[in-house]
Motif scaffolding. Structure first.
Motif, PDB file in Angstrom:
ATOM      1  N   CYS A  12      48.696 -48.206  17.703  1.00 56.76           N
ATOM      2  CA  CYS A  12      49.048 -46.623  18.366  1.00 56.76           C
ATOM      3  C   CYS A  12      49.831 -45.855  17.259  1.00 56.76           C
ATOM      4  CB  CYS A  12      49.533 -46.783  19.686  1.00 56.76           C
ATOM      5  SG  CYS A  12      51.398 -47.482  19.432  1.00 56.76           S
ATOM      6  N   CYS A  62      55.468 -53.458  20.190  1.00 56.60           N
ATOM      7  CA  CYS A  62      55.328 -52.118  20.383  1.00 56.60           C
ATOM      8  C   CYS A  62      55.777 -51.707  21.639  1.00 56.60           C
ATOM      9  CB  CYS A  62      54.031 -51.594  20.044  1.00 56.60           C
ATOM     10  SG  CYS A  62      53.600 -49.967  20.252  1.00 56.60           S
ATOM     11  N   SER A  63      56.653 -50.969  21.863  1.00 55.04           N
ATOM     12  CA  SER A  63      57.093 -50.266  23.222  1.00 55.04           C
ATOM     13  C   SER A  63      56.062 -49.599  24.005  1.00 55.04           C
ATOM     14  CB  SER A  63      58.386 -49.572  22.889  1.00 55.04           C
ATOM     15  OG  SER A  63      58.522 -48.535  22.213  1.00 55.04           O
ATOM     16  N   LYS A  64      55.107 -49.041  23.307  1.00 61.87           N
ATOM     17  CA  LYS A  64      54.185 -47.972  23.956  1.00 61.87           C
ATOM     18  C   LYS A  64      52.997 -48.882  24.355  1.00 61.87           C
ATOM     19  CE  LYS A  64      51.442 -43.952  23.009  1.00 61.87           C
ATOM     20  NZ  LYS A  64      50.639 -42.977  22.110  1.00 61.87           N
ATOM     21  N   CYS A  65      52.241 -49.540  23.347  1.00 63.10           N
ATOM     22  CA  CYS A  65      50.868 -50.376  23.872  1.00 63.10           C
ATOM     23  C   CYS A  65      51.253 -51.830  24.062  1.00 63.10           C
ATOM     24  CB  CYS A  65      50.015 -49.951  22.752  1.00 63.10           C
ATOM     25  SG  CYS A  65      50.451 -50.719  21.251  1.00 63.10           S
ATOM     26  N   ALA A  91      54.820 -48.418  11.185  1.00 64.98           N
ATOM     27  CA  ALA A  91      54.213 -48.270  12.454  1.00 64.98           C
ATOM     28  C   ALA A  91      53.388 -49.101  13.142  1.00 64.98           C
ATOM     29  CB  ALA A  91      53.284 -46.945  12.250  1.00 64.98           C
ATOM     30  N   CYS A  92      53.151 -49.043  14.590  1.00 59.46           N
ATOM     31  CA  CYS A  92      52.235 -50.250  15.052  1.00 59.46           C
ATOM     32  C   CYS A  92      50.626 -49.861  14.644  1.00 59.46           C
ATOM     33  CB  CYS A  92      52.338 -49.908  16.604  1.00 59.46           C
ATOM     34  SG  CYS A  92      50.985 -50.843  17.498  1.00 59.46           S
ATOM     35  N   GLU A 144      59.447 -52.507  17.210  1.00 60.66           N
ATOM     36  CA  GLU A 144      60.589 -52.987  17.266  1.00 60.66           C
ATOM     37  C   GLU A 144      60.816 -54.591  16.785  1.00 60.66           C
ATOM     38  OE1 GLU A 144      61.707 -52.290  21.176  1.00 60.66           O
ATOM     39  OE2 GLU A 144      61.315 -50.111  20.832  1.00 60.66           O
ATOM     40  N   VAL A 154      53.192 -46.111  16.790  1.00 64.28           N
ATOM     41  CA  VAL A 154      54.651 -46.020  17.179  1.00 64.28           C
ATOM     42  C   VAL A 154      55.484 -46.845  16.262  1.00 64.28           C
ATOM     43  CG1 VAL A 154      56.332 -46.397  19.133  1.00 64.28           C
ATOM     44  CG2 VAL A 154      54.185 -44.992  19.457  1.00 64.28           C
TER      45      VAL A 154
END
Length: 150
Positions: free
Chosen positions: A135, A17-20, A131-132, A140, A137
């Motif tokens: 979070c 996950c690029s966000k968390c 989705a993650c 990837e 998102v």
């Protein structure tokens, strides 16, 4: 005709996950090999991704001969063992499982989707892109397989 596709080798990938920053090493879909099939699941209680074993090739102990021993084992004792697994093994446990070499026949045993941590957790199938679990998102996928199994 089986409803499951026949696979040759399964593949596990890194998803990140690029966000968390959450990372998981899973197949990302239904996948399988010669001896087992898995489906990536999202456990809503653990908030984790897992590869859950949905099919496993097991020895058909009922087909063992009655009047002789196989590999020095008492066949009558083996035939009295329960021939069905009640709950699915973990993915790592299924990969490390040694096959019963002297069995004349094997059969596929299917399992329902189940969290490997606890059987009563709520799970659903997870197929990329999705989705993650932490979070929401999109995760990837790393381009190359992390590992190729069975």
């Amino acid at each position: 005709m089986s409803t499951f596709p026949e696979f040759i080798m399964g593949r596990s990938y890194w998803y990140e996950c690029s966000k968390c920053g959450y990372r998981a090493k899973v197949s990302g879909k239904a996948d399988g090999g010669v001896h087992l099939h898995v489906q990536t699941i999202l456990c809503r209680d653990c908030k984790q991704l897992y590869d859950a074993v949905i099919r496993l090739k097991v020895a058909d102990l009922v087909a063992l001969p009655l009047n002789n021993s196989v590999a020095g084992l008492n066949v009558s004792r083996l035939r009295n063992q329960p021939s069905r697994l009640i709950s699915p093994p973990s993915f790592a446990g299924a990969l490390n499982r040694l096959p019963f070499q002297k069995a004349p026949r094997y059969r596929w045993q299917t399992f329902r989707l189940q969290c490997p941590a606890t059987a009563w957790h709520q799970v659903r199938s997870w197929n990329e892109p999705d989705a993650c679990p932490k979070c929401g998102v999109l995760l990837e996928k790393c381009g190359l397989p992390f590992c190729i199994w069975d």
